[in-house]
Design a protein around this motif. Structure first.
Motif, PDB file in Angstrom:
ATOM      1  N   GLY A 182     113.084 121.417 -25.253  1.00 50.19           N
ATOM      2  CA  GLY A 182     112.349 120.222 -24.841  1.00 50.19           C
ATOM      3  C   GLY A 182     110.972 120.163 -25.470  1.00 50.19           C
ATOM      4  N   VAL A 183     110.251 119.110 -25.122  1.00 44.76           N
ATOM      5  CA  VAL A 183     108.861 119.010 -25.580  1.00 44.76           C
ATOM      6  C   VAL A 183     107.954 119.518 -24.471  1.00 44.76           C
ATOM      7  CG1 VAL A 183     109.277 117.091 -27.169  1.00 44.76           C
ATOM      8  CG2 VAL A 183     108.648 116.597 -24.811  1.00 44.76           C
ATOM      9  N   LEU A 184     106.907 120.230 -24.897  1.00 40.68           N
ATOM     10  CA  LEU A 184     105.917 120.746 -23.941  1.00 40.68           C
ATOM     11  C   LEU A 184     104.621 119.971 -24.141  1.00 40.68           C
ATOM     12  CD1 LEU A 184     105.050 122.913 -21.824  1.00 40.68           C
ATOM     13  CD2 LEU A 184     104.233 124.266 -23.774  1.00 40.68           C
ATOM     14  N   PRO A 185     104.203 119.193 -23.147  1.00 40.71           N
ATOM     15  CA  PRO A 185     102.929 118.487 -23.269  1.00 40.71           C
ATOM     16  C   PRO A 185     101.780 119.495 -23.293  1.00 40.71           C
ATOM     17  CG  PRO A 185     104.264 117.589 -21.473  1.00 40.71           C
ATOM     18  CD  PRO A 185     104.890 118.892 -21.879  1.00 40.71           C
ATOM     19  N   THR A 186     100.953 119.414 -24.341  1.00 42.93           N
ATOM     20  CA  THR A 186      99.819 120.336 -24.460  1.00 42.93           C
ATOM     21  C   THR A 186      98.525 119.538 -24.553  1.00 42.93           C
ATOM     22  OG1 THR A 186     100.081 120.349 -26.849  1.00 42.93           O
ATOM     23  CG2 THR A 186     101.138 122.143 -25.642  1.00 42.93           C
ATOM     24  N   LEU A 187      97.407 120.220 -24.429  1.00 45.71           N
ATOM     25  CA  LEU A 187      96.097 119.561 -24.492  1.00 45.71           C
ATOM     26  C   LEU A 187      96.099 118.347 -23.569  1.00 45.71           C
ATOM     27  CD1 LEU A 187      96.249 120.195 -28.203  1.00 45.71           C
ATOM     28  CD2 LEU A 187      94.126 120.730 -27.025  1.00 45.71           C
ATOM     29  N   PHE A 188      96.673 118.544 -22.403  1.00 45.96           N
ATOM     30  CA  PHE A 188      96.976 117.455 -21.473  1.00 45.96           C
ATOM     31  C   PHE A 188      95.774 117.116 -20.608  1.00 45.96           C
ATOM     32  CE2 PHE A 188      98.944 115.731 -17.586  1.00 45.96           C
ATOM     33  CZ  PHE A 188      99.790 114.786 -18.142  1.00 45.96           C
ATOM     34  N   ASP A 189      95.476 115.838 -20.572  1.00 45.17           N
ATOM     35  CA  ASP A 189      94.390 115.360 -19.722  1.00 45.17           C
ATOM     36  C   ASP A 189      94.993 114.578 -18.571  1.00 45.17           C
ATOM     37  OD1 ASP A 189      92.220 114.305 -18.478  1.00 45.17           O
ATOM     38  OD2 ASP A 189      91.323 113.421 -20.269  1.00 45.17           O
ATOM     39  N   GLY A 190      95.142 115.245 -17.451  1.00 46.80           N
ATOM     40  CA  GLY A 190      95.830 114.665 -16.290  1.00 46.80           C
ATOM     41  C   GLY A 190      95.098 113.486 -15.663  1.00 46.80           C
ATOM     42  N   ARG A 191      93.850 113.279 -16.080  1.00 49.14           N
ATOM     43  CA  ARG A 191      93.098 112.181 -15.463  1.00 49.14           C
ATOM     44  C   ARG A 191      93.507 110.830 -16.021  1.00 49.14           C
ATOM     45  NH1 ARG A 191      87.410 114.564 -17.013  1.00 49.14           N
ATOM     46  NH2 ARG A 191      88.692 114.704 -18.875  1.00 49.14           N
ATOM     47  N   THR A 192      94.162 110.843 -17.180  1.00 48.36           N
ATOM     48  CA  THR A 192      94.561 109.561 -17.750  1.00 48.36           C
ATOM     49  C   THR A 192      96.056 109.341 -17.557  1.00 48.36           C
ATOM     50  OG1 THR A 192      95.131 110.446 -19.909  1.00 48.36           O
ATOM     51  CG2 THR A 192      92.831 109.859 -19.569  1.00 48.36           C
ATOM     52  N   THR A 193      96.423 108.115 -17.239  1.00 52.26           N
ATOM     53  CA  THR A 193      97.849 107.797 -17.139  1.00 52.26           C
ATOM     54  C   THR A 193      98.428 107.684 -18.535  1.00 52.26           C
ATOM     55  OG1 THR A 193      97.207 105.492 -17.000  1.00 52.26           O
ATOM     56  CG2 THR A 193      97.724 106.601 -14.928  1.00 52.26           C
ATOM     57  N   HIS A 194      97.537 107.495 -19.526  1.00 54.98           N
ATOM     58  CA  HIS A 194      97.966 107.356 -20.908  1.00 54.98           C
ATOM     59  C   HIS A 194      98.797 108.564 -21.364  1.00 54.98           C
ATOM     60  CE1 HIS A 194      97.858 106.387 -25.124  1.00 54.98           C
ATOM     61  NE2 HIS A 194      97.310 107.552 -25.389  1.00 54.98           N
ATOM     62  N   SER A 195      98.332 109.778 -21.033  1.00 54.45           N
ATOM     63  CA  SER A 195      99.037 110.987 -21.462  1.00 54.45           C
ATOM     64  C   SER A 195     100.474 110.990 -20.953  1.00 54.45           C
ATOM     65  CB  SER A 195      98.320 112.223 -20.933  1.00 54.45           C
ATOM     66  OG  SER A 195      96.981 112.225 -21.339  1.00 54.45           O
ATOM     67  N   ARG A 196     100.631 110.655 -19.688  1.00 58.29           N
ATOM     68  CA  ARG A 196     101.980 110.644 -19.115  1.00 58.29           C
ATOM     69  C   ARG A 196     102.854 109.591 -19.776  1.00 58.29           C
ATOM     70  NH1 ARG A 196     102.723 114.165 -15.184  1.00 58.29           N
ATOM     71  NH2 ARG A 196     100.846 114.905 -14.145  1.00 58.29           N
ATOM     72  N   ALA A 197     102.248 108.445 -20.095  1.00 54.11           N
ATOM     73  CA  ALA A 197     102.999 107.370 -20.738  1.00 54.11           C
ATOM     74  C   ALA A 197     103.489 107.803 -22.121  1.00 54.11           C
ATOM     75  CB  ALA A 197     102.130 106.119 -20.848  1.00 54.11           C
ATOM     76  N   VAL A 198     102.632 108.512 -22.858  1.00 48.57           N
ATOM     77  CA  VAL A 198     103.007 108.977 -24.195  1.00 48.57           C
ATOM     78  C   VAL A 198     104.208 109.913 -24.101  1.00 48.57           C
ATOM     79  CG1 VAL A 198     102.271 110.441 -26.127  1.00 48.57           C
ATOM     80  CG2 VAL A 198     100.726 108.699 -25.223  1.00 48.57           C
ATOM     81  N   ILE A 199     104.148 110.844 -23.166  1.00 50.54           N
ATOM     82  CA  ILE A 199     105.221 111.822 -23.012  1.00 50.54           C
ATOM     83  C   ILE A 199     106.528 111.154 -22.588  1.00 50.54           C
ATOM     84  CG2 ILE A 199     105.985 113.798 -21.645  1.00 50.54           C
ATOM     85  CD1 ILE A 199     103.963 114.470 -23.810  1.00 50.54           C
ATOM     86  N   ALA A 200     106.427 110.234 -21.646  1.00 53.23           N
ATOM     87  CA  ALA A 200     107.628 109.534 -21.179  1.00 53.23           C
ATOM     88  C   ALA A 200     108.257 108.754 -22.331  1.00 53.23           C
ATOM     89  CB  ALA A 200     107.267 108.599 -20.026  1.00 53.23           C
ATOM     90  N   ASP A 201     107.427 108.161 -23.163  1.00 53.58           N
ATOM     91  CA  ASP A 201     107.912 107.393 -24.308  1.00 53.58           C
ATOM     92  C   ASP A 201     108.681 108.291 -25.277  1.00 53.58           C
ATOM     93  OD1 ASP A 201     107.966 105.153 -26.264  1.00 53.58           O
ATOM     94  OD2 ASP A 201     106.649 106.496 -27.387  1.00 53.58           O
TER      95      ASP A 201
END
Ligand code: ADP
Ligand code: MG
Length: 257
Positions: A182-201
């Motif tokens: 799988g992909v491992l989200p790194t350098l993750f900034d949990g304060r932004t919803t943007h990061s989660r959206a990128v990963i989901a995409d």
């Protein structure tokens, strides 16, 4: 899984996505959980080797000599401060690709060399270089699983398709047992919803699993390599160290490692 050696390649042809950091930190976490771990530096820039406290310029033997069949892997290993072992790289590795190109079975050089380590280790972690050349093909051919670190920013998915195409080629030609962990989200900034959206995409676009937990962005990671240790040693209870422990724990509980 106890008793069976598992080989995990950490690959993404993009640089700076935390491949090397993931190998160091996951290696340290698995070691804490009692796994016998060896990590392999397959990047001519030798960042993994540096990060674990060795000076590549002072090494007599490296993975380069092992890939060319000059010495058995065991003779080039070094114990590191975190308690696991390293098969280091030197700049010589930059010449390995050209030398391997002239050889039959060039994609299998690493796989053959690592076979003799199986008895001594539970987990072999491979740190791939930021390219899709012969060294990465060697890593994918030697691996049971590939883990793809992904920085959570716009357009970070570019290149994932190409990497998955390469994985498909490897599965058809040199290693049909290779699985994408799988992909491992790194350098993750949990304060932004943007990061989660990128990963989901990315997960949806390419049909790959997203590994949990995401690894938070933390200055602690930049400090560790200078000490020649993982962040699990230099900042034991930091959020980053805990995230890699949790990842290791999940991979163990899922029977992957
Ligand atoms: P790669 O091997 O993919 O090129 P590295 O592991 O060398 O990437 O990481 C690139 C840079 O990012 C390094 O300076 C590293 O210390 C830093 N880094 C890695 N993970 C994190 C993180 N979770 N938070 C902050 N910095 C990180
Ligand atoms: Mg690296």
């Amino acid at each position: 899984m106890w008793g069976v050696t598992r080989t995990l390649a950490v690959a993404n042809q993009k640089g700076g996505v935390a491949k090397t950091t993931t190998v160091v930190s996951l290696g340290a976490a698995l070691n804490e959980f009692g796994r016998r771990v060896v990590v392999v530096d397959l990047d001519p820039q030798a960042c993994l080797t540096f990060s674990l406290g060795l000076d590549p310029d002072s090494l007599q033997l490296s993975v380069h000599d092992v890939l060319l069949g000059r010495v058995p892997a065991k003779t080039a290993l070094h114990p590191v401060a975190d308690g696991f072992d390293l098969l280091p790289a030197t700049i010589d590795l930059a010449g390995s690709e050209a030398l391997l190109m002239t050889r039959t079975g060039r994609e299998f050089a690493l796989r053959s060399a690592l076979a003799e380590l199986a008895a001594d280790y539970d987990v072999i972690l491979l740190d791939a270089p930021p390219a899709l050349g012969v060294l990465t093909l060697n890593a994918l051919t030697a691996a049971d699983y590939v883990l793809i670190p992904l920085q959570c920013e716009t357009l970070s998915h570019r290149g994932v398709g190409q990497l998955l195409d390469t994985v498909g080629d490897v599965q058809r030609i040199t290693n049909r047992d290779l699985r994408v962990l799988g992909v491992l989200p790194t350098l993750f900034d949990g304060r932004t919803t943007h990061s989660r959206a990128v990963i989901a995409d990315v997960a949806q676009r390419y049909g790959v699993a997203v590994l949990e937990p995401p690894i938070p962005r933390s200055i602690r990671f930049a400090e560790a390599p200078a000490a020649g240790k993982s962040v699990l040693s230099t900042a034991k209870s930091s959020s980053g160290a805990q995230a890699y422990r949790e990842l290791a724990d999940r991979l163990i509980k899922d029977g992957v490692l």
